[in-house]
Design an enzyme around this catalytic site. Structure first.
Site, short mmCIF file in Angstrom:
data_model
loop_
_atom_site.label_atom_id
_atom_site.label_comp_id
_atom_site.label_asym_id
_atom_site.label_seq_id
_atom_site.Cartn_x
_atom_site.Cartn_y
_atom_site.Cartn_z
N SER A 82 -3.85 1.05 12.19
CA SER A 82 -3.06 0.91 10.97
C SER A 82 -1.91 1.90 11.02
O SER A 82 -2.01 2.97 11.63
CB SER A 82 -3.94 1.20 9.76
N GLU A 107 -6.57 -4.04 14.67
CA GLU A 107 -6.36 -2.64 14.32
C GLU A 107 -7.71 -1.98 14.08
O GLU A 107 -8.64 -2.61 13.57
CB GLU A 107 -5.47 -2.50 13.09
N CYS A 157 0.84 -1.19 0.00
CA CYS A 157 0.00 0.00 0.00
C CYS A 157 0.88 1.25 0.00
O CYS A 157 1.81 1.37 0.80
CB CYS A 157 -0.91 0.01 1.22
#
Length: 547
Positions: free
Chosen positions: A462, A436, A187
């Site tokens: 996160s 998370e 990501c």
């Protein structure tokens, strides 16, 4: 080098012959290619393409390459109930890789991985086995460009909140969903995956510029081949993991993480790695290092700066060059050079992306460790992602016993400016698995509440979370920590500059609550999580499994 000669290895040689080994192979070091390649997530979909270049490099360097794989779950996909398994998967990865390396008596290893828990799990296994080791992190997904705006993967989570608050249309949400992930790779933000890739490179375990090489770049193939050759050379030189990863190099890596405003999850993973190395490392070390490490760079979602910008500026080597006076440049790399030699000739390609220590974004690092009556053993916040107005805040507690409750509050519009959301029973034991809370945290931002509502949890966030989000509160609720005793309306005080996190309540009243407190039944029972819950330590020691 042990090799596979001798009478005692006759059976092993016989079984290795059908997989391609021959007489020449049996006298050369066996080097594992430990790969997390798979079809479940963009961070791993391309990693199989790196196997053959690494094979060639190992063979060129004088080793014999053999491949095995490990598990690789995606945090972004495994939300909700699936998230209970994500942090525990780090322990499973570490154990499975350790067992394979030791059972097959490998002489060295190349670790190929991406995403949040895979790289940390591989690091833990490498520490336990103490083999010559080289890492190849899988590169980042290129940023998306649409609606005349560059975008990264964290934008989708904030878009959910924006849609719920009526700030964007369904058509806009769908366009973001369809366009945000445009290829393979990690990501494209400074989340946990890229933070850990930076720390791996800072420790000298991966080759220079590994972090800033995009996943779809042909340069990653060449880097993979060079990494294979470096692993063979390190194996022949007996340059073990423990010679490269020392207390000094751990501190170097933490400084890099602090200087880039990295993920709070790095605290968990570096504590766990230190535990396997039997190196003393505590939350106090993170705070002490943060006090003496300036913030030199910030990236999406904390700033409008992308990984492509980091690449243009020179990446981890340039950042470490800027930190020269604060790091140990004599630390050894897996390639045999020192950190000082590696960064000696690099130049800063963009001082607006990577600042100098004379012109930092902030004089202290991106993370802060808080203590107080709500967190006697500590809590963690990425204060570089918190606006100035929320670094000191007092507000009424709104208590949620789990992520599902806070999501409902947000979806129903029952959260008000000034509130302090307390999300508990999400710690390592209480979850179990320390989920998370990235989607609720991003929803707050998307709903326009990121500068007026705080979120505090014994779970985690996160690496891409921004806003006043405090996690890793210890002791956790399942242990009967103070967070378990908070009630709606209690005043909660956050004072990040003074590193305080307190609940303002009458002590006698708090003790009365303690007398009647009962632990809650875990949300998920059975299987591996039952073992995990019984053995896992607190977040303040890395949430590691110990008997």
């Amino acid at each position: 080098m042990p090799g596979l000669d001798g009478l005692e290895n006759t059976y092993a040689r016989a079984l290795y012959r059908p997989v391609g080994l021959d007489e020449q192979s049996f006298s050369r070091p066996l080097i594992a290619i430990v790969n997390s390649a798979g079809e479940l997530a963009p961070g791993h979909i391309h990693l199989g393409q790196l196997t053959n270049p690494i094979r060639r490099g190992i063979a060129t360097g004088g080793g014999v390459p053999l491949v095995f794989n490990t598990a690789a779950a995606c945090d972004g996909i495994c939300q909700g109930e699936g998230m209970h398994f994500i942090l525990p998967s780090r322990e499973a990865i570490a154990a499975s890789v350790e067992m394979m390396l030791r059972a097959h008596r490998f002489d060295g290893a190349v670790f190929v991985g991406s995403c949040d828990k895979i790289t940390p799990g591989m690091l833990m296994a490498a520490a336990r086995c103490d083999l010559p080791s080289v890492f190849v992190t899988g590169g980042y997904m290129r940023r998306a460009e649409f609606d005349d705006k560059p975008r990264c993967t964290s934008d989708i989570k904030e878009a959910i909140g924006a849609f719920q608050a009526g700030r964007i249309t369904q058509a806009e949400l769908t366009r973001i969903e369809r366009g945000i992930c445009n290829g393979p790779g990690i990501c494209n933000m400074m989340g946990t995956a890229n933070t850990m890739a930076c720390l791996v490179e800072a420790m000298g375990l991966s080759l220079p510029d590994n972090v800033t090489t995009p996943a779809d770049s042909r340069d990653l193939l060449g880097l993979a081949e060079r990494a294979g050759r470096a692993a063979a050379e390190a194996t022949l030189a007996q340059r073990r993991f423990s010679l490269v990863v020392t207390r000094a190099s751990l501190r170097n890596a933490i400084r890099v993480g602090l200087a880039i405003g990295g993920s709070t999850n790095m605290v968990l993973h570096m504590l766990a790695l230190a535990s396997d190395l039997r190196v003393e490392l505590t939350l106090d070390d993170f705070e002490q290092l943060s006090q003496h490490t300036p913030l030199l760079a910030k990236f999406k979602p904390s700033a409008e700066v992308f990984l492509e910008d980091f690449q243009r500026a020179g990446g981890v080597p340039v950042l470490m060059k800027e930190l020269t006076q604060r790091i140990d440049t004599q630390c050894l790399c897996s390639t045999g050079e020192t950190i000082g030699q590696r960064i000696d000739s690099v130049k800063n390609g963009d001082p607006t992306v990577i600042r100098s220590t004379r012109n930092p974004l902030e004089r202290t690092g991106g993370l802060a460790i808080l203590h107080g009556s709500l967190a006697p053993r500590g809590a963690v916040v990425k204060h570089s992602a918190v606006s100035e107005r929320m670094r000191v805040h007092t507000g009424p507690a709104v208590v949620c016993d789990g992520e599902e409750e806070v999501r409902r509050l947000l979806m129903d519009g029952r959260v008000r400016a000034g509130d302090v959301l307390i999300i508990r029973y999400e710690g390592p034991r209480g979850g179990p698995g320390m989920r998370e809370l990235s989607i609720p945290a991003a929803m707050l931002v998307g709903m326009g509440l990121g500068d007026s509502v705080a979120m505090i949890t014994d779970g985690r966030y996160s690496g891409a979370t921004r806003g006043p989000c405090i996690g890793h509160v210890c002791p956790e609720a399942a242990e009967g920590g103070p967070i378990a005793l908070v009630q709606n309306g209690d005043k909660i005080t956050i004072d990040i500059p003074n590193r305080r996190l307190d609940v303002i309540a009458d002590r006698a009243e708090f003790e009365r609550r303690r007398e009647t407190w009962q632990p809650r039944r875990p949300k998920v029972i059975g299987g591996f999580l039952d073992v995990y819950r019984r053995c896992v330590s607190g977040a303040d020691t890395g949430a590691v499994m110990r008997p």
